[in-house]
Design a protein around this motif. Structure first.
Motif, short mmCIF file in Angstrom:
data_model
loop_
_atom_site.label_atom_id
_atom_site.label_comp_id
_atom_site.label_asym_id
_atom_site.label_seq_id
_atom_site.Cartn_x
_atom_site.Cartn_y
_atom_site.Cartn_z
N THR A 73 -2.28 -2.88 -15.38
CA THR A 73 -0.84 -3.12 -15.23
C THR A 73 -0.23 -3.51 -16.57
OG1 THR A 73 -1.11 -5.46 -14.63
CG2 THR A 73 -1.18 -3.85 -12.85
N ILE A 87 -8.11 0.83 -4.49
CA ILE A 87 -8.41 -0.20 -3.51
C ILE A 87 -9.92 -0.31 -3.26
CG2 ILE A 87 -8.12 -0.85 -1.07
CD1 ILE A 87 -5.32 0.49 -1.25
N LEU A 91 -1.94 -5.73 -6.10
CA LEU A 91 -3.15 -4.94 -5.94
C LEU A 91 -4.32 -5.81 -5.47
CD1 LEU A 91 -2.89 -2.68 -9.12
CD2 LEU A 91 -2.34 -2.06 -6.76
N ALA A 126 -8.14 -4.74 -4.16
CA ALA A 126 -8.61 -4.12 -5.40
C ALA A 126 -9.23 -5.18 -6.30
CB ALA A 126 -7.45 -3.44 -6.11
N LEU A 128 2.43 1.82 -3.40
CA LEU A 128 1.44 2.31 -4.35
C LEU A 128 1.19 3.81 -4.14
CD1 LEU A 128 -0.69 1.73 -6.56
CD2 LEU A 128 -2.30 1.17 -4.71
N HIS A 186 0.83 -1.20 0.00
CA HIS A 186 0.00 0.00 0.00
C HIS A 186 0.87 1.25 0.00
CE1 HIS A 186 -3.67 2.23 1.95
NE2 HIS A 186 -3.40 2.64 0.72
N LEU A 212 -9.42 -4.34 -11.99
CA LEU A 212 -8.06 -4.43 -12.49
C LEU A 212 -8.05 -4.99 -13.91
CD1 LEU A 212 -6.35 -6.05 -9.36
CD2 LEU A 212 -6.37 -3.62 -9.97
#
Length: 312
Positions: A268, A260, A283, A288, A247, A244, A291
């Motif tokens: 990504t 999140i 993530l 999360a 990020l 975290h 994604l």
């Protein structure tokens, strides 16, 4: 399928599964960069976790117009691979690699995107397994298990991004305040020098740099280095709180919370779609769920003459 199967497990958890005779398929998903002298399958033949089979991510992959490797397979190809490994929908698939954590998250991304939620990576891979003094198999691999039947799986279409989607999203990021808020946040897992254009790409003739409006988040930021067998090193995932923090350093606290909480989508990317899986999994460990992964990644993007490339 088991919806609450952990994304990562420890060597002791895997070994406990052996003792309980659980329905587990262990797949060595090691992959090396094309310029590496090491060969994943050769090393697998010499040493592996007992019962493991070799998952060749370049073979279980769709063909691509640009000749790109390890692209997401078709549903038929994924189904066939599962059947060859004796995997059923109820099988707990455990994926590992010999780096510790490198290519196994990409393999997990593949299984999860095809709806096989009963899947995990082995944190620390084969090196951590050895550090914990669990047995290894040094004999030649035995025959594959009997073939299973696996239903044709549905691919989560939201998991993969195309070149066209990436170009559109890049433009959307700067179009206006309103549309910029809707843009997906693109996280690049390559080393910072390649992102800025200061360092060359490992693939000859390919320009370094980055997709406009993307963020540099090297995949190693989510990992920590451990001491391995005979003085070697390997990687494991950092604790979620540390992930975290990494990020937030890159995208800022506000964007991090939006990712999140599912208020923003993160996509990504990396050099060829492999280590983008590390960011994806990191993530996921934070909770999360909105994604995506740019399958072609930088190789596919930079190979196209029309692509806009930023440096610095």
């Amino acid at each position: 399928m088991v919806a609450d199967t952990p994304l990562i497990i420890s060597p002791s958890q895997l070994y406990q599964g052996f003792n309980e005779n659980q329905d587990v398929a262990i797949l060595d998903s090691t992959w090396f960069m094309p310029n590496s002298p090491r060969k994943a399958y050769d090393e697998f033949q010499k040493k592996r976790i007992p019962g493991a089979r070799f998952l060749d991510l370049d073979r279980v992959a769709s063909t691509h117009e640009l000749g790109l490797k390890h692209m997401m397979p078709s549903d038929v190809l994924f189904k066939t691979a599962c059947e060859e490994f004796g995997i059923r929908p109820s099988t707990h698939v455990v994926l590992y690699d010999t780096h510790g954590v490198f290519s196994s998250p990409r393999a997990l991304f593949m299984f999860r995107s095809f709806g096989h939620l009963n899947s995990s990576i082995l944190n620390g891979g084969l090196p951590f397994w050895e550090v914990e003094s669990f047995p290894v198999d040094l004999d030649a691999p035995g025959p594959l298990p009997p073939k299973s039947e696996y239903p044709l799986p549905p691919l989560d279409e939201k998991a993969i991004r195309s070149y066209e989607q990436m170009v559109t999203n890049s433009a959307l990021s700067t179009a206006s305040t309103a549309s910029s808020a809707e843009a997906e946040l693109v996280l690049d897992a390559r080393p910072a020098g390649r992102f800025t254009g200061q360092d060359p790409e490992p693939r000859p003739g390919l320009s370094s740099g980055h997709i406009p409006n993307s963020f540099s988040l090297p995949f190693g930021s989510f990992l920590k280095i451990q001491q391995g067998p005979q003085g070697s090193t390997y990687t494991v995932f950092r604790e979620p709180s540390e992930i975290h923090d990494e990020l937030k350093k890159v995208v800022g606290a506000s964007h991090a919370e939006r990712i999140i909480k599912g208020e923003a989508t993160a996509v990504t990317t990396c050099g060829s779609g492999m280590t983008a899986g590390v960011l994806w999994l990191g993530l996921k460990l934070l909770g999360a769920h909105k994604l995506g992964l740019y399958d072609e990644s930088w190789t596919g993007y930079a190979m196209r003459e029309t692509s806009k490339i930023e440096k610095a």
